[in-house]
Enzyme design. Structure first.
Site, PDB file in Angstrom:
ATOM      1  N   GLU A   1       0.841  -1.201   0.000  1.00 48.70           N
ATOM      2  CA  GLU A   1       0.000   0.000   0.000  1.00 48.70           C
ATOM      3  C   GLU A   1       0.874   1.249   0.000  1.00 48.70           C
ATOM      4  O   GLU A   1       1.783   1.385   0.836  1.00 48.70           O
ATOM      5  CB  GLU A   1      -0.903   0.027   1.240  1.00 48.70           C
ATOM      6  CG  GLU A   1      -1.985  -1.036   1.255  1.00 48.70           C
ATOM      7  CD  GLU A   1      -3.231  -0.630   0.486  1.00 48.70           C
ATOM      8  OE1 GLU A   1      -3.283   0.517  -0.008  1.00 48.70           O
ATOM      9  OE2 GLU A   1      -4.149  -1.465   0.394  1.00 48.70           O
TER      10      GLU A   1
ATOM     11  N   HIS B   1      -3.593  -3.029  -8.369  1.00 45.56           N
ATOM     12  CA  HIS B   1      -4.899  -3.536  -7.954  1.00 45.56           C
ATOM     13  C   HIS B   1      -5.896  -3.450  -9.108  1.00 45.56           C
ATOM     14  O   HIS B   1      -6.732  -4.341  -9.304  1.00 45.56           O
ATOM     15  CB  HIS B   1      -5.385  -2.713  -6.755  1.00 45.56           C
ATOM     16  CG  HIS B   1      -6.439  -3.394  -5.950  1.00 45.56           C
ATOM     17  ND1 HIS B   1      -7.060  -2.798  -4.867  1.00 45.56           N
ATOM     18  CD2 HIS B   1      -7.006  -4.614  -6.047  1.00 45.56           C
ATOM     19  CE1 HIS B   1      -7.938  -3.634  -4.347  1.00 45.56           C
ATOM     20  NE2 HIS B   1      -7.933  -4.747  -5.045  1.00 45.56           N
TER      21      HIS B   1
ATOM     22  N   ASP C   1      -6.757   1.574  -8.500  1.00 43.14           N
ATOM     23  CA  ASP C   1      -5.494   1.938  -7.858  1.00 43.14           C
ATOM     24  C   ASP C   1      -4.378   0.989  -8.269  1.00 43.14           C
ATOM     25  O   ASP C   1      -4.653  -0.169  -8.587  1.00 43.14           O
ATOM     26  CB  ASP C   1      -5.659   1.953  -6.330  1.00 43.14           C
ATOM     27  CG  ASP C   1      -6.047   0.598  -5.744  1.00 43.14           C
ATOM     28  OD1 ASP C   1      -7.086   0.044  -6.169  1.00 43.14           O
ATOM     29  OD2 ASP C   1      -5.332   0.097  -4.863  1.00 43.14           O
TER      30      ASP C   1
END
Length: 268
Positions: free
Chosen positions: A136, A174, A184
């Site tokens: 992330e 993603h 994303d």
């Protein structure tokens, strides 16, 4: 009195935050121990009318991840993301979080199954969480990714790729594994420069000027060959363009897009 009340509120907030992470840490250790114990002994099973024999082999190790999925957090700070991943009710996690200043925080062991990919696929793999590492990036989806952040990402990918022998074509976003559901990392993510560092794939931009498409070039098969789920072709095209032609994102393939697609397919 006013300042005293403010101090009490700040102290309580800090205390609650510490409790959140302590609970998450304790639960992590408990689950890890339970998983370890479950591997120590193979319990006989009943298949049909017969009970299976158990003869343990000494030749094994833990499964290795084979995919890296890059996300942006869609939140406004690393602290928000840490909290999201620490709370049980969110039912979401990722192996690493990289902050805007380049700080890398590991939140799961590489070899455990994180909950970051959701319902998605890449090629024939329909359970991405079971075979991937999730990264992330602290970014709300509308801002450029910082140099420090991408530099840290590159260093982390170098470590993971070497350690687990992850192929370049399996370093993806993603949006690549979930067309139509996720977008994303955003169109601002520097896929080209990442590929130039050896992580992910890109096409030869010089070849783009001269390439001639085969008469029978099938764009749907090409997207599928790269790894995209083409059950909704417009969504697959959108995700492809978000990755490889982010200045012209749409649900339709232009002639330029088709040439890019052909060149990308040759890199897989």
């Amino acid at each position: 009195m006013k300042y005293l009340r403010l101090l009490i509120i700040i102290t309580l907030f800090a205390s609650c935050s510490k409790n959140i992470y302590q609970v998450s840490k304790n639960t992590y250790h408990k689950k890890a121990k339970q998983l370890g114990k479950s591997l120590v002994k193979i319990a006989p099973d009943t298949i049909g009318n017969r009970t299976t024999k158990v003869i343990e082999s000494q030749n094994f190790n833990l499964r290795k991840p084979n995919i890296v999925v890059i996300h942006h957090t869609a939140q406004d700070s690393c602290m928000q993301t840490y909290k999201t991943f620490a709370l049980e009710r969110t039912q979401v996690s990722s192996h690493y979080v990289i902050c805007d200043d380049g700080t890398i925080t590991q939140m799961l062991h590489d070899l455990v199954r994180g909950w970051h990919a959701g319902n998605g696929s890449w090629g024939k793999n329909t359970d991405i969480n079971s075979s991937s590492i999730g990264i992330e990036l602290d970014n709300n989806g509308t801002e450029p990714f910082s140099y420090a952040q991408i530099n840290s990402l590159t260093s982390l990918l170098e470590k993971l790729s070497t350690k687990y022998k992850i192929p370049a074509q399996n370093i993806i976003g993603h949006s690549d594994i979930a067309p139509g559901r996720k977008t994303d990392p955003s169109a601002l993510f520097p896929w080209k420069s990442l590929a130039e560092s050896g992580f992910g794939i890109w096409y030869d931009e010089e070849d783009l000027k001269t390439v001639t498409l085969p008469v029978d070039f099938d764009t749907t098969l090409a997207l599928k060959y790269i790894g995209y789920n083409t059950s909704n072709i417009k969504n697959a095209i959108y995700s492809f363009k978000l990755h490889f032609n982010s200045d012209e994102v749409s649900h339709e393939l232009s002639e330029k897009d088709k040439k890019i697609l052909f060149l990308v397919m040759k890199e897989v």
